[in-house]
Each structure stands twice: as structure tokens, then as C-alpha cells.
Enzyme design. Sequence first.
Site, PDB file in Angstrom:
ATOM      1  N   TYR A 160       0.841  -1.201   0.000  1.00 37.14           N
ATOM      2  CA  TYR A 160       0.000   0.000   0.000  1.00 37.14           C
ATOM      3  C   TYR A 160       0.876   1.251   0.000  1.00 37.14           C
ATOM      4  O   TYR A 160       0.613   2.220  -0.731  1.00 37.14           O
ATOM      5  CB  TYR A 160      -0.915  -0.018   1.220  1.00 37.14           C
ATOM      6  CG  TYR A 160      -1.872   1.145   1.296  1.00 37.14           C
ATOM      7  CD1 TYR A 160      -2.942   1.238   0.418  1.00 37.14           C
ATOM      8  CD2 TYR A 160      -1.703   2.151   2.247  1.00 37.14           C
ATOM      9  CE1 TYR A 160      -3.832   2.304   0.482  1.00 37.14           C
ATOM     10  CE2 TYR A 160      -2.582   3.216   2.318  1.00 37.14           C
ATOM     11  CZ  TYR A 160      -3.649   3.288   1.435  1.00 37.14           C
ATOM     12  OH  TYR A 160      -4.518   4.352   1.508  1.00 37.14           O
ATOM     13  N   ASN A 170      -3.606   8.631  10.525  1.00 37.29           N
ATOM     14  CA  ASN A 170      -4.733   7.719  10.715  1.00 37.29           C
ATOM     15  C   ASN A 170      -6.027   8.524  10.855  1.00 37.29           C
ATOM     16  O   ASN A 170      -6.120   9.405  11.706  1.00 37.29           O
ATOM     17  CB  ASN A 170      -4.526   6.890  11.984  1.00 37.29           C
ATOM     18  CG  ASN A 170      -3.272   6.044  11.914  1.00 37.29           C
ATOM     19  OD1 ASN A 170      -3.180   5.108  11.141  1.00 37.29           O
ATOM     20  ND2 ASN A 170      -2.291   6.395  12.730  1.00 37.29           N
ATOM     21  N   HIS A 191      -9.820  -0.346  10.065  1.00 41.34           N
ATOM     22  CA  HIS A 191      -8.660   0.188  10.750  1.00 41.34           C
ATOM     23  C   HIS A 191      -8.808   0.061  12.261  1.00 41.34           C
ATOM     24  O   HIS A 191      -9.853  -0.346  12.771  1.00 41.34           O
ATOM     25  CB  HIS A 191      -8.438   1.645  10.348  1.00 41.34           C
ATOM     26  CG  HIS A 191      -7.797   1.808   9.005  1.00 41.34           C
ATOM     27  ND1 HIS A 191      -8.359   2.542   7.994  1.00 41.34           N
ATOM     28  CD2 HIS A 191      -6.635   1.307   8.501  1.00 41.34           C
ATOM     29  CE1 HIS A 191      -7.567   2.500   6.930  1.00 41.34           C
ATOM     30  NE2 HIS A 191      -6.518   1.750   7.214  1.00 41.34           N
ATOM     31  N   TRP A 200      -4.943  -7.021  19.153  1.00 40.88           N
ATOM     32  CA  TRP A 200      -3.656  -7.433  18.618  1.00 40.88           C
ATOM     33  C   TRP A 200      -2.520  -6.581  19.168  1.00 40.88           C
ATOM     34  O   TRP A 200      -2.647  -5.370  19.360  1.00 40.88           O
ATOM     35  CB  TRP A 200      -3.672  -7.315  17.095  1.00 40.88           C
ATOM     36  CG  TRP A 200      -4.281  -8.496  16.400  1.00 40.88           C
ATOM     37  CD1 TRP A 200      -5.271  -9.306  16.870  1.00 40.88           C
ATOM     38  CD2 TRP A 200      -3.945  -8.976  15.101  1.00 40.88           C
ATOM     39  NE1 TRP A 200      -5.581 -10.268  15.948  1.00 40.88           N
ATOM     40  CE2 TRP A 200      -4.782 -10.088  14.846  1.00 40.88           C
ATOM     41  CE3 TRP A 200      -3.033  -8.592  14.140  1.00 40.88           C
ATOM     42  CZ2 TRP A 200      -4.712 -10.813  13.652  1.00 40.88           C
ATOM     43  CZ3 TRP A 200      -2.974  -9.304  12.937  1.00 40.88           C
ATOM     44  CH2 TRP A 200      -3.800 -10.400  12.707  1.00 40.88           C
ATOM     45  N   ARG A 239       0.259   6.138  18.119  1.00 39.85           N
ATOM     46  CA  ARG A 239      -0.447   6.512  16.906  1.00 39.85           C
ATOM     47  C   ARG A 239      -1.029   7.916  17.028  1.00 39.85           C
ATOM     48  O   ARG A 239      -1.370   8.374  18.110  1.00 39.85           O
ATOM     49  CB  ARG A 239      -1.580   5.520  16.595  1.00 39.85           C
ATOM     50  CG  ARG A 239      -1.128   4.144  16.148  1.00 39.85           C
ATOM     51  CD  ARG A 239      -0.471   4.191  14.782  1.00 39.85           C
ATOM     52  NE  ARG A 239      -0.066   2.855  14.337  1.00 39.85           N
ATOM     53  CZ  ARG A 239       1.116   2.305  14.598  1.00 39.85           C
ATOM     54  NH1 ARG A 239       1.999   2.977  15.319  1.00 39.85           N
ATOM     55  NH2 ARG A 239       1.421   1.114  14.146  1.00 39.85           N
TER      56      ARG A 239
END
Length: 389
Positions: free
Chosen positions: A138, A167, A181, A242, A249
Site C-alpha cells: 500500500y 490515521n 482500521h 492485537w 499513533r
Amino acid sequence: MIDKNSKIYIAGHNGLVGSAIWNNLKARGYNNLVGRSHSELDLTDQVAVKTFFEEEQPDAVVLAAAFVGGIMANSLYRADFIMVNMKIQCNVISEAFAHGVKKLLFLGSTCIYPKNAPQPMSEDCLLTSPLEYTNEEYAIAKIAGLKMCESYNLQYGTNYIAVMPTNLYGPNDNFHLENSHVMPAMMRKVYLAKLLHDGAWDRITVDLDKRPVEGVDGKASREDIVRILGKYGISDNKVVLWGTGTPLREFLWSEDMADASVHVLLNVNFSDIIGVEKYSSVHYGATADGEVDRNHSVGRGGAIPQLGEIRNCHINVGTGKELTIRELSELVVKAVGFEGRIEFDATKPDGTMRKLIDVSKLHSLGWTHKVELEDGVRKLFEWYQQSIS
């Protein structure tokens, strides 16, 4: 010059950012907008894209269409991530040029930057070291897209601007667990774990009817629903996410991204970014009446002696603020009203450990963000609830 009568084509107008850009332009009085759903126009089909441009003849283009997803999707569909995005970009940008589009805005992603780039990441970090493996395809596609814009500008004197958002989250976000996402996936998992604990099967079935998980919808048996949700770390009053929860972020509200995009579309030219006035005249030479002469290019392929080397002309778009994934989960838990447990599975990948961008260039061009993260998380959950009501 884009005025309120200009025809603006927004590729991806039903998506997270595209829909917000559409609404932002409408609110500013730009009503000559063109959009096509994927079923109406497949942007990977070169002939179909050419036909569309021939029929519509847009004055400006916003390329917000892309094939996107999180770590899992990037790992599963590597070929699709590079091929689909490259086809979309090549088709739209080449046809925009062929049909004399005055201004093009290309939306990329900050995943273009190296995995171990210095933080915060400035535009000049591009192509300085290896990319993060989990989203390499990507990222390469998006790097190619911004380089297409830059190269067309240098060779042909066009006005194509590339913006790289951090993001994003907001209205019309993707909450499908297989390819969403981090924030919408986390929010839906927490919400469903709460509903399982509350025994609110009526609301669980409504949620799954709206967004089935691997084909399992609200009409499935409770056993099948529990099984499929468990596969994604969702159980009674517990969510397993996860990674370690330690990656940092940055997040930007999609309507802020739209406002930044429209600001750039309407107010920023390539000459502003490279710091050269009358860039087109420098590049092409001007006729006696001041018009750009396309038949007398001073340089080709970026070889413009007057300007020297030009690269990294894209613009980072973000907040310049960051938090850990664990801290994000705490904001989501608060917004949802979840009283259960959040656990992190350290055997799963974290992705890039830190991804903060330097937004100095954006600020110098006259735009800063408005929505802070805690308010944005609350607003996103409100939107999600409305979407399934």
C-alpha cells in the site's frame, strides 16, 4: 482558479474522507460536484475512466478513492493493495491530464514513511530507509501516486497536490471487522463485548445484520455468533486486541481532514509548496501577454536548472499529537461505557511502533486541526450507534 461554478469530481465520494470532502465543499457553496459509486464507475477500468472524463470534463479532481485496510487485510491481500491502488491512480491522474484538469488533489497516507523514520516524520523522510513490511505494498502504491503528481508538475507545469493524512476516523468509517482500521475495529469489538455481557441479543442481531462478519449475520444461531465473534477476540465482557498496546499513533477526525483537503484544493498551489512564484512561467516560459506557453518547456523530467532538485512536495496532514494503542482503548472504553477487560495479545504484530508526523508545512500553509481525540472518539461512537439504529 477554482470558483463555485467549477465542476469538481470527487473519486471515492462515498468513503470516509471523500464523503466528508463532498459535504465540506457543499457547505462552502460548491454545488457543481460529480461523484460515481464503484458500481457506476470502476476506477481500475482504464476505458471506463477515459469515457467518464470525456463525458464529464471536470475542472478539478479529488482522488480520495483507494483500496484500504488494517494490518490483517494488508497481510492477506498484498497483491490487491499494490495493484488496485496503482490502477486507480494511473487511470485517474493520466485521464485528468489528458482532459486538461486545472487542479488535482491526491490523498495518500503517512504509511509512505520508513519504519524507523525520525520522529516526528517530516516530508523529507520519504525514501530514506526501508518501509514497514506489513503495509509495504500500500505504501509503495501511495508513494507512486505522490510521485506521479510531482512528476507531472515538473514535466508539464500542472497543479497536482498530494496530501498525506495520518490515521483517520469519523462518520462513514469502515466497521467491518475483517478489513477495518484500528479505531473502528476496536470500538465495535468493545461494543459487542458489552452487548454479549448485557445479553442484548436483539441489538447484537441488528449490528450483525448491518455488518455481517465472514457471512455470519443476525439470523445465525447464537452459537455461531459467539464463535465468529470469538475469532476476533470478542467475548462476554472481554476484548483481546492485537499486539502489545504500546505502539504510538496519531489520529485525525475525518471532517478535519476534509477541511484541510478543501483548504489545500482552493488555496494552495504547487508554486506555494516549492516556494517559487509564477512556477508555470519559470517552467514553461511565458508569452508576450503573460500566458503560459506549453510549446516551449524550459526543462523536462524534472531537469529545471532554475529550480534545482525538487522532491517531497507532498503535505502531511495531521494533529502532531500521539497516544498509545492502550491509551486509545481507554478512550474507546469510556465512550462505549464498557466495564469489562481489555487484553493485548503480544504474539500478534504491532506494526510500526511510532508514526507521528511533522505538520509544520501544513501549518505554514494556513491550516490546523480543530477536533481533539477524546471528543472525536465520543462523536464516532455516537455515529456508529446511529448507523445501526
